[in-house]
Design an enzyme around this catalytic site. Structure first.
Site, PDB file in Angstrom:
ATOM      1  N   ASP A  73       0.848  -1.189   0.000  1.00 18.41           N
ATOM      2  CA  ASP A  73       0.000   0.000   0.000  1.00 18.41           C
ATOM      3  C   ASP A  73       0.887   1.244   0.000  1.00 18.41           C
ATOM      4  O   ASP A  73       2.083   1.148   0.231  1.00 18.41           O
ATOM      5  CB  ASP A  73      -0.943   0.007   1.214  1.00 18.41           C
ATOM      6  CG  ASP A  73      -0.232  -0.452   2.471  1.00 18.41           C
ATOM      7  OD1 ASP A  73       0.892   0.026   2.725  1.00 18.41           O
ATOM      8  OD2 ASP A  73      -0.794  -1.294   3.198  1.00 18.41           O
ATOM      9  N   ASP A  75       1.452   5.045   1.532  1.00 13.65           N
ATOM     10  CA  ASP A  75       1.107   6.023   2.559  1.00 13.65           C
ATOM     11  C   ASP A  75       1.732   7.354   2.180  1.00 13.65           C
ATOM     12  O   ASP A  75       2.816   7.401   1.579  1.00 13.65           O
ATOM     13  CB  ASP A  75       1.645   5.578   3.926  1.00 13.65           C
ATOM     14  CG  ASP A  75       1.056   4.242   4.356  1.00 13.65           C
ATOM     15  OD1 ASP A  75      -0.108   3.972   4.010  1.00 13.65           O
ATOM     16  OD2 ASP A  75       1.761   3.459   5.013  1.00 13.65           O
ATOM     17  N   ASP A 149       9.837   3.895  12.829  1.00 18.63           N
ATOM     18  CA  ASP A 149      10.485   2.793  13.549  1.00 18.63           C
ATOM     19  C   ASP A 149      11.901   2.471  13.044  1.00 18.63           C
ATOM     20  O   ASP A 149      12.856   2.555  13.813  1.00 18.63           O
ATOM     21  CB  ASP A 149       9.592   1.540  13.585  1.00 18.63           C
ATOM     22  CG  ASP A 149       8.953   1.198  12.249  1.00 18.63           C
ATOM     23  OD1 ASP A 149       9.307   1.832  11.242  1.00 18.63           O
ATOM     24  OD2 ASP A 149       8.114   0.278  12.221  1.00 18.63           O
TER      25      ASP A 149
END
Ligand code: ATP
Ligand code: MG
Length: 460
Positions: A73, A75, A149
């Site tokens: 996907d 983002d 992260d």
């Protein structure tokens, strides 16, 4: 050494932390082809940029594009607030989860748009173990990068300029195939223990090594996962199991000492020869389907992972005198009740699991109208695939799977012939236990189960 130690104590973290200016890679250096970028994601960044905002494709999509994988996907990150984003698109919805984000829809396609997050988490409310509960402050782009992260997940791609902005040495780590957490690993895991599961998933999926300082605290900090809400752990487990690398993920989980409490009794299951074979077959099938772009049902997956627990209880209830079908339902209840506390299996998925399990004894009743009734079951395909796994794992006589494969493909008269072909084995009324005849002839596979079923063995 000493400098490094001081930086760590001061919280400056690894070399990757605290960069305000990114390294900029032009197309010749990053090599991303615009053709591989989602046109809808580009529409979103373009619209935001035309309205005077900053907007980039971020996170996993940039990482995957750099690695030559097709992103799952896309983002987008921007300095526009959720309200400002919403106003620019016809079909946009503000979703208030842990972080507020905007879903911009184009038909079925969804682009997630997040506003740059602020770096400071010192004042953010935390639980007793230091896990950040709410943190929705907006910030600068470099702060947003620091909040992400891993270095490879913190790059920003601007399709208009065809530039990649890299704040934390992500490109270098892409090239050396290294997963490195941004900042002080212990602090980042404490803020959000799910990051430990994410490391494992990315290491398995990307085939990356985990940098030693990122890896080493995990064993000690693993129990922090227990304080994360069960629904979030479930979401992450689902991502892990549906990553196309579920087996590799589970091996990594065990290696890092993270499996305890995630799938209770996974350890026990994997230690039983039949259980291990069953789970391994189920996961390798799932991996194959995911890689071929076929849909995978979470219900089927969890039904497989927990099947040997169900079997154990089912046998216990039957031994206590319960009839097989009610015994199976009782066993399913026990197992699902035991799981929901730790894993919060969604109701819809639990219903699927129950359906798949409940169909199993019905496959063994090959008399009269029973098989025809089963053919009408809306979840027949899943139940049948599950039956094949049971055969391939050595739990069931493979002949039953072969029979059902033929029965499902056959026309009317052929079906009748199949039904009359196996009178002895089909006598499966609830009160009569299955009779095993002395020499189990007719070319059946032996119980060690060399099988001709379309389930690929992975343990050989
Ligand atoms: P994929 O979608 O392929 O599983 P991803 O990296 O895109 O991988 P997402 O869960 O979609 O993962 O998250 C998008 C981005 O948001 C990540 O790349 C990362 O930058 C950031 N992110 C997600 N979860 C966390 C987290 N727990 N802590 C910090 N940053 C996170
Ligand atoms: Mg993603």
């Amino acid at each position: 050494m000493i400098r490094q130690l001081i930086r760590r104590i001061l919280g400056a973290g690894s070399e990757s932390a605290g960069k305000v200016k990114p390294k900029v890679y032009e197309k010749s250096a990053h090599g991303i082809a615009l053709n591989d970028v989602s046109p809808n994601a580009m529409r979103v960044t373009q619209t935001l940029q035309d309205a005077g905002f900053k907007a980039f494709i971020v996170g996993g999509a940039v990482r995957d594009l750099l690695l030559g994988f097709r992103p799952k996907d896309f983002d987008v990150a921007t300095n526009a607030t959720p309200e400002e984003v919403k106003r620019l698109f016809r079909r946009a919805f503000i979703i208030g989860r842990r972080f507020q984000i905007v879903h911009v829809m184009f038909g079925q396609d969804l682009i997630e748009v997040t506003t740059f997050r602020g770096a400071s988490t010192d004042e953010a409310p935390k639980d007793a173990h230091g896990r950040v509960l709410r943190d929705n402050t907006f910030g600068e782009q470099h702060e947003d990068a620091e909040r992400r992260d891993f270095t490879v997940n913190a790059m920003y791609y601007d399709p208009a300029r065809e530039q990649v902005l890299d704040y934390h040495g992500g490109m270098k780590d892409i090239r050396s195939k290294t997963l490195r957490i941004i900042g002080v690993p212990e602090a980042r895991y404490r803020e959000d223990p799910v990051r430990m599961l994410r490391v494992v998933r990315f290491a398995a999926k990307l085939g990356f090594a985990i940098a030693a300082p990122t890896r080493s605290p995990i064993k000690v900090m693993a129990p922090l996962i227990n304080n994360v809400p069960a629904a979030r752990v479930f979401d992450e487990m689902l991502k892990l199991l549906m990553s196309g690398h579920a087996m590799a993920c589970l091996h990594q989980l065990r290696k890092q000492g993270l499996h305890h409490g995630l799938l209770p009794l996974l350890d026990v299951v994997l230690e039983q020869p039949l259980g291990e074979r069953f789970v391994a077959l189920a996961l390798s099938n799932t991996d194959e389907r995911v890689r071929e772009g076929k849909p995978v049902s979470p219900g089927f997956l969890f039904a497989s992972l927990l099947w040997h627990q169900v079997l154990e209880r089912w046998n216990a209830y039957k031994a206590a005198g319960e009839a097989p079908i009610p015994a199976l339902h009782l066993a399913a209840d026990d197992v699902l009740d035991g799981q929901t506390e730790q894993l919060a299996i969604q109701r819809r998925i639990a219903t699927d699991m129950r359906d798949i399990w409940a169909m199993q004894p019905r496959f063994e009743r090959r008399i009269g109208k029973s098989p025809y009734k089963l053919l009408e079951h809306p979840r027949l395909r899943a139940g049948y695939d599950f039956l094949l796994l049971r055969c391939a794992s050595g739990e069931l006589d493979p002949e039953i799977g072969v029979w059902w494969t033929e029965f499902m493909a056959a026309d009317g008269p052929e079906r009748e012939a199949l039904l009359s072909r196996k009178p002895a084995e089909t006598d499966q009324t609830p009160n009569k236990r299955r009779r095993r005849r002395g020499g189990r002839g007719r070319g059946k596979a032996d119980s060690e189960g060399s099988t001709e079923l379309p389930v690929k063995g992975v343990l050989e």
